[in-house]
Motif scaffolding. Structure first.
Motif, short mmCIF file in Angstrom:
data_model
loop_
_atom_site.label_atom_id
_atom_site.label_comp_id
_atom_site.label_asym_id
_atom_site.label_seq_id
_atom_site.Cartn_x
_atom_site.Cartn_y
_atom_site.Cartn_z
N ALA A 186 10.41 -1.90 -6.00
CA ALA A 186 9.72 -2.13 -4.62
C ALA A 186 8.08 -2.36 -4.99
O ALA A 186 7.55 -3.55 -4.32
N ILE A 187 7.69 -1.80 -6.06
CA ILE A 187 6.40 -2.13 -6.35
C ILE A 187 5.79 -3.52 -6.74
O ILE A 187 5.41 -4.38 -6.30
N GLU A 188 7.17 -4.00 -7.94
CA GLU A 188 6.75 -5.32 -8.22
C GLU A 188 7.17 -6.26 -7.18
O GLU A 188 6.46 -7.43 -7.25
N ARG A 189 7.94 -6.05 -6.39
CA ARG A 189 8.41 -7.02 -5.11
C ARG A 189 7.17 -7.23 -4.43
O ARG A 189 6.90 -8.53 -4.08
N VAL B 272 0.78 -1.11 0.06
CA VAL B 272 -0.18 -0.03 0.03
C VAL B 272 0.92 1.15 -0.10
O VAL B 272 0.45 2.15 -0.56
N HIS B 273 1.87 1.26 0.91
CA HIS B 273 2.71 2.49 0.82
C HIS B 273 3.38 2.60 -0.39
O HIS B 273 3.36 3.79 -1.15
N PHE B 274 4.14 1.43 -0.98
CA PHE B 274 4.64 1.94 -2.37
C PHE B 274 3.94 2.08 -3.57
O PHE B 274 4.20 2.86 -4.50
N GLU B 275 2.73 1.74 -3.46
CA GLU B 275 1.73 1.64 -4.78
C GLU B 275 0.82 2.94 -4.34
O GLU B 275 0.65 3.84 -5.71
N TRP B 276 0.56 3.37 -3.27
CA TRP B 276 -0.34 4.53 -3.00
C TRP B 276 0.12 5.92 -2.40
O TRP B 276 -0.41 6.74 -2.78
N LYS C 247 0.80 -11.37 -3.50
CA LYS C 247 0.17 -12.46 -4.47
C LYS C 247 0.55 -14.22 -3.87
O LYS C 247 -0.15 -14.88 -3.84
N GLU C 248 1.82 -14.28 -3.32
CA GLU C 248 2.10 -15.55 -2.87
C GLU C 248 1.44 -15.83 -1.57
O GLU C 248 1.13 -16.86 -1.33
N VAL C 249 1.34 -15.00 -0.61
CA VAL C 249 0.58 -14.88 0.55
C VAL C 249 -0.85 -15.36 0.24
O VAL C 249 -1.49 -16.32 1.04
#
Length: 207
Positions: free
Chosen positions: A124-127, A111-115, A133-135
């Motif tokens: 960072a966004i891709e990470r 949320v921080h990096f995207e918004w 998605k994995e969790v």
């Protein structure tokens, strides 16, 4: 008397949902983060890290921060929302810890990096997109064979996960491809105490 210091946030919703589920009397103190109230001396005396929620029990003089600790305390205090049978009990605690160590921190960073980051940092966004998605896939797999995270009984593990999944749904973070996780979300969201809990002390946008 229980005193809850909180704001509208995924971590705060865990505490309000639990208190409403347990029908415990409590006094709600709205700590307005956007006005810097979480950095005032009175609040820092309760939690030196300056984070919500904080629960203070005037009967026992116990003051707790960290939402997982608060959920465990309320379950222990009432004997509810945490199974007593050892295997189911530890299953609930395991998934509670999974949330505290994985789901919450990962979604918070995403949320921080995207918004909220002032400048986009693509790696960072891709990470954090990949890690969340994995969790989500881990949760979906677990819920394929059970109604709730600890088994067939609703518990503090479900409350912990719902706080952040509720915010994920509000901001449009899609997890609909995970049908078992999505079905679990709808089951939990339909509970009256959950519907009330996400409006306290004020609803998040879209709640």
């Amino acid at each position: 008397m229980l005193h809850l210091y909180t704001d509208s946030s995924p971590n705060g919703f865990k505490a309000t949902i639990a208190l409403e589920e347990l029908s415990l009397p409590y006094h709600l103190h709205h700590v307005r983060i956007d006005e810097g109230e979480h950095r005032q001396p009175a609040f820092l005396a309760l939690n030196p890290h300056g984070r919500i929620p904080v629960l203070a029990d005037s009967e026992t003089d116990i003051v707790l921060f960290e939402s997982a600790a608060i959920l465990l305390y309320l379950a222990d205090k009432t004997g509810k929302l945490l199974p007593t049978e050892p295997q189911a009990r530890w299953e609930a605690i395991k998934w509670l810890q999974f949330h505290a160590s994985s789901i919450g921190p990962l979604l918070g960073q995403r949320v921080h990096f995207e918004w909220f980051a002032k400048e986009p940092i693509l790696p960072a966004i891709e990470r954090y997109q990949r890690l969340t998605k994995e969790v989500f896939a881990v949760l979906d797999h677990a819920l394929a064979s059970r109604t709730y995270l600890a088994g067939e009984d609703y518990s503090i593990a479900d409350i912990a996960h719902f706080g952040w999944m509720h915010i994920a749904r509000i901001i449009g973070l899609d997890f609909s491809q995970h049908r078992h996780l999505s079905a679990w979300y709808e089951r939990v969201a339909d509970r009256p105490a959950v519907r009330k809990g996400v409006t306290l002390p004020a609803p998040a946008t879209g709640a």
